[in-house]
Write an enzyme that holds these catalytic residues in place. Structure first.
Site, mmCIF file in Angstrom:
data_model
loop_
_atom_site.group_PDB
_atom_site.id
_atom_site.type_symbol
_atom_site.label_atom_id
_atom_site.label_comp_id
_atom_site.label_asym_id
_atom_site.label_seq_id
_atom_site.Cartn_x
_atom_site.Cartn_y
_atom_site.Cartn_z
ATOM 1 N N GLU A 203 0.859 -1.031 0.105
ATOM 2 C CA GLU A 203 0.015 -0.014 -0.120
ATOM 3 C C GLU A 203 0.885 1.004 -0.195
ATOM 4 O OE1 GLU A 203 -2.935 -0.736 -0.607
ATOM 5 O OE2 GLU A 203 -4.042 -2.430 0.488
ATOM 6 N N HIS B 61 -1.791 2.160 8.799
ATOM 7 C CA HIS B 61 -3.749 1.195 8.245
ATOM 8 C C HIS B 61 -3.260 -0.516 9.135
ATOM 9 C CE1 HIS B 61 -6.092 -1.433 5.429
ATOM 10 N NE2 HIS B 61 -4.637 -1.942 4.616
ATOM 11 N N HIS C 227 -5.766 -4.086 9.625
ATOM 12 C CA HIS C 227 -6.779 -5.615 8.978
ATOM 13 C C HIS C 227 -8.057 -5.498 10.547
ATOM 14 C CE1 HIS C 227 -5.163 -6.377 5.772
ATOM 15 N NE2 HIS C 227 -4.929 -4.532 5.454
ATOM 16 N N HIS D 268 -12.174 -4.430 3.655
ATOM 17 C CA HIS D 268 -10.788 -4.490 4.176
ATOM 18 C C HIS D 268 -9.835 -4.136 4.847
ATOM 19 C CE1 HIS D 268 -6.795 -3.446 1.644
ATOM 20 N NE2 HIS D 268 -6.463 -3.459 2.942
#
Length: 212
Positions: free
Chosen positions: A73, A92, A94, A155
């Site tokens: 990413e 970021h 998950h 996502h």
């Protein structure tokens, strides 16, 4: 701040996310802006195994420097830094609850006043696109307009801050709010805070944060 400290902050952040169950194994990524570019976590390496030499530097021309492969990413991070000059760090994740809510492909509405911590009256959900693509980078940037974080359809979540500490804290906040929102949906008949009330909360939030 020298490069060694910045790299150590990224490694600490990755270990923090795993300890808090906000990521599993090598999921997610973290970056920190510095002079001439940014440092970002490597691809597919679990936090326990990452060494300082594994952290990748990407310069302002998007040239990758280092022997490791950067997170898939990295283009998303690069675009955010290019368009948001005051942002110093990106996280970021998950995380389970945020990732689950992201599969609804809906924003999180103002069910709780702490939504304002992310900068507005909702938590947007960026449109789905292939991970690592230019499209997902643009979609996330659009959803971060006037916001410090958003969900990413099917996502996970992403947060931005003026420090790595702020971005990590906001990551925890999105996960908490996602869990609370999920429970509210299961209970049913929950009530939303109206526009006038949320405007009042947002206007007072900076003062609230300085006192708590």
């Amino acid at each position: 701040m020298n490069q060694k400290i910045l790299k150590e902050k990224i490694i600490f952040g990755l270990k923090f996310l795993k300890k808090k169950s906000l990521n599993l194994a090598s999921e997610g990524n973290i970056s920190i802006r510095t002079t001439g570019g940014f440092y970002i976590s490597p691809s597919a390496v679990s936090p326990e195994k990452i060494k300082s030499k594994d952290i990748v530097f990407i310069n302002s021309k998007n040239t990758i420097e280092g022997s490791s492969k950067p997170s898939s990413e990295w283009k998303m991070h690069s675009l955010i830094y290019r368009e948001k000059k005051d942002i110093k760090a990106i996280v970021h994740s998950h995380s389970i609850w945020a990732s689950s809510v992201s599969c609804l492909r809906e924003r999180i509405p103002p069910f709780h006043y702490m939504i304002a911590e992310l900068g507005g009256d909702d938590i947007p959900c960026a449109k789905y696109a292939l991970f690592g693509s230019d499209k997902i980078a643009r979609n996330v940037l659009n959803s971060l307009k006037n916001r410090k974080g958003c969900l990413m359809e099917n996502h996970g979540q992403i947060t931005i801050g003026k420090s790595i500490e702020e971005a990590l804290s906001l990551c925890e906040s999105i996960e908490k709010l996602s869990k609370q929102y999920s429970i509210c949906r299961m209970l049913g008949n929950y009530k939303l805070i109206n526009n006038k009330e949320m405007t009042e909360v947002i206007s007072l939030f900076d003062d609230y944060k300085s006192r708590h």
